[in-house]
Design an enzyme around this catalytic site. Structure first.
Site, PDB file in Angstrom:
ATOM      1  CD  GLU A 136     -11.767   7.209  45.984  1.00 41.20           C
ATOM      2  OE1 GLU A 136     -11.950   6.010  45.765  1.00 41.20           O
ATOM      3  OE2 GLU A 136     -10.994   7.931  45.305  1.00 41.20           O
ATOM      4  CB  ILE A 167     -16.686   6.614  55.300  1.00 34.94           C
ATOM      5  CG1 ILE A 167     -15.841   6.763  54.033  1.00 34.94           C
ATOM      6  CG2 ILE A 167     -17.462   5.303  55.307  1.00 34.94           C
ATOM      7  CD1 ILE A 167     -16.638   6.908  52.748  1.00 34.94           C
ATOM      8  CD  GLU A 371     -28.147   7.894  50.816  1.00 31.94           C
ATOM      9  OE1 GLU A 371     -28.956   7.483  49.981  1.00 31.94           O
ATOM     10  OE2 GLU A 371     -28.216   7.648  52.029  1.00 31.94           O
TER      11      GLU A 371
END
Length: 409
Positions: A136, A167, A371
């Site tokens: 976010e 995303i 990640e």
């Protein structure tokens, strides 16, 4: 088999994958449009059975093909060999495969029978594009701080309100694994994972102009309704879904990086062996030869760490979080170094649009962030080390103190 030596079957499979990527997948990748999902490429990954390998043994929806997968080329180590081999020949194919795995793995591991039938089957076939929606605007590295609100809307439904950002595959994915806060103020314990179809009312997406060949976007949730049927796993246990998925894929992010480093190293060996300079070949200059040796040594060290972490995951060892963090950190930082050194040894030609190294130079930067950024990996490693030290100290038998006082008369 040890984590430090590949058997003949694995070596042959890696060679087969490189050829497949070069002959079958690269032409499709070259026809793709930067910043857009390359659906023909994803479908080809499905037709070749490569997407199916991502989910072998996961959940109850394993296909006959996945169950028949050789043990030597399955599991986390098989995933690493797959990603490294594809990355060496076609980074676009590797990325498309990895993003499908990241987005759909929570469905394979935690989804209901209905969810797996409706979404996992087409994702494995390459007909439905998946995305992993965790980050976010205010919660990147600190994933537990996410603020996308899931407000109760009846006994078994919620309304999602807020944003997701950075995303991959957004806004073009067909479904998203979305992590939202169902219990305010509960940190990681108040997060739930939901499977949200892209056509759900109130969900919109915007593409972001990023340094990336695949789409990256932002998602806006305006009272998007989700029900108990959309939950992946259990309510308020979604952080476990996220971390389990990341722990599985982190070592293979390192494999992606190793594949890029290996491609840069191979290009450098060929270039320095052929390039005339200063009355001889570039490789005859000691400074160049030593640089190439350093590149090769670091690449092999990173590869071994990735293989060791993946093998530890497959064996179910307890220190996988530390091993995965070390593997991702080492491999991504190494790839950055190797690709940069390769560019330097090639000179200006490596910066020309369309050159392999120009492509790798753009691709290699992002894995050090996504990640879990390198700094996050170092934090995980240190935390695990100190936790192990504390456990060792608490388990150590107490030693009786020895009195040095003189005995009384």
């Amino acid at each position: 088999m040890t984590a430090f030596s590949l058997n003949p079957e694995q070596i042959a499979w890696c060679a087969e994958l490189r050829t497949l990527a070069d002959k079958r997948l690269r032409p499709l990748a070259e026809k793709g449009e930067p910043g857009r999902v390359n659906r023909p490429l994803v479908e080809a990954l499905g037709e070749l059975g490569l997407l199916d390998r991502l989910f072998a043994g996961e959940g109850a929806a394993g296909s006959t093909a996945s169950r028949a997968t050789s043990h030597a080329t399955s599991g986390a180590l098989g995933l690493c060999l797959l990603r490294e081999s594809l990355a060496h020949a076609c980074t676009e194919a590797e990325t498309a495969l990895a993003l499908q795995g990241l987005g759909a793995h929570p469905v394979a591991a935690y989804g209901s029978a209905r969810q797996r039938e409706q979404w996992l089957a087409p994702a494995r076939a390459g007909r439905a594009i998946a995305a992993f929606a965790l980050s976010e605007p205010g919660a990147g590295s600190d994933a537990a701080a996410l603020a996308l609100a899931a407000a109760p809307d009846g006994p078994s439904s919620w309304r999602l309100t807020g944003e997701k950002c950075w995303i991959s595959n957004a806004p073009e994915a067909d479904f998203y694994t979305v992590f939202a806060r169902t219990t305010p103020g509960a940190g990681a314990r108040g997060v739930t994972a939901f499977l949200v179809p892209a056509d759900r009312a109130g969900l919109t997406g915007t593409p972001l102009d990023m340094l990336s060949p695949h789409p990256i976007g932002a998602l806006a949730f305006d009272g998007v309704t989700v029900t108990a049927d959309d939950v992946l796993g259990e309510p308020d246990r979604g952080f476990r879904v996220a971390m389990t998925t990341l722990n599985r894929f982190r070592p293979s992010v390192g494999a992606f990086a190793v594949g890029m480093a290996a491609a840069a190293l191979d290009a450098t060996l060929a270039h320095t062996a052929e390039r005339d300079a200063f009355g001889g070949k570039l490789k005859d200059l000691q400074a160049v030869a030593h640089q190439v040796a350093e590149m090769a040594t670091r690449t092999e060290a990173a590869r071994l760490m990735v293989h060791a972490a993946a093998a530890a995951y497959d064996r179910g060892e307890p220190d996988i979080a530390q091993r995965a963090a070390m593997a991702k950190l080492m491999a991504t930082e190494t790839a950055q170094y190797v690709v940069d050194a390769a560019v330097q040894l090639h000179g200006a030609r490596a910066l020309q649009r369309g050159h392999l190294l120009e492509h790798l130079y753009r691709e290699v930067r992002a894995p050090r962030i996504y990640e879990g950024a390198s700094e996050v990996q170092r934090t995980i490693i240190a935390k695990e080390l100190y936790a192990a030290q504390a456990a060792t100290e608490s388990a150590a038998p107490s030693v009786p103190s020895v009195s040095h006082e003189e005995p009384s008369a």
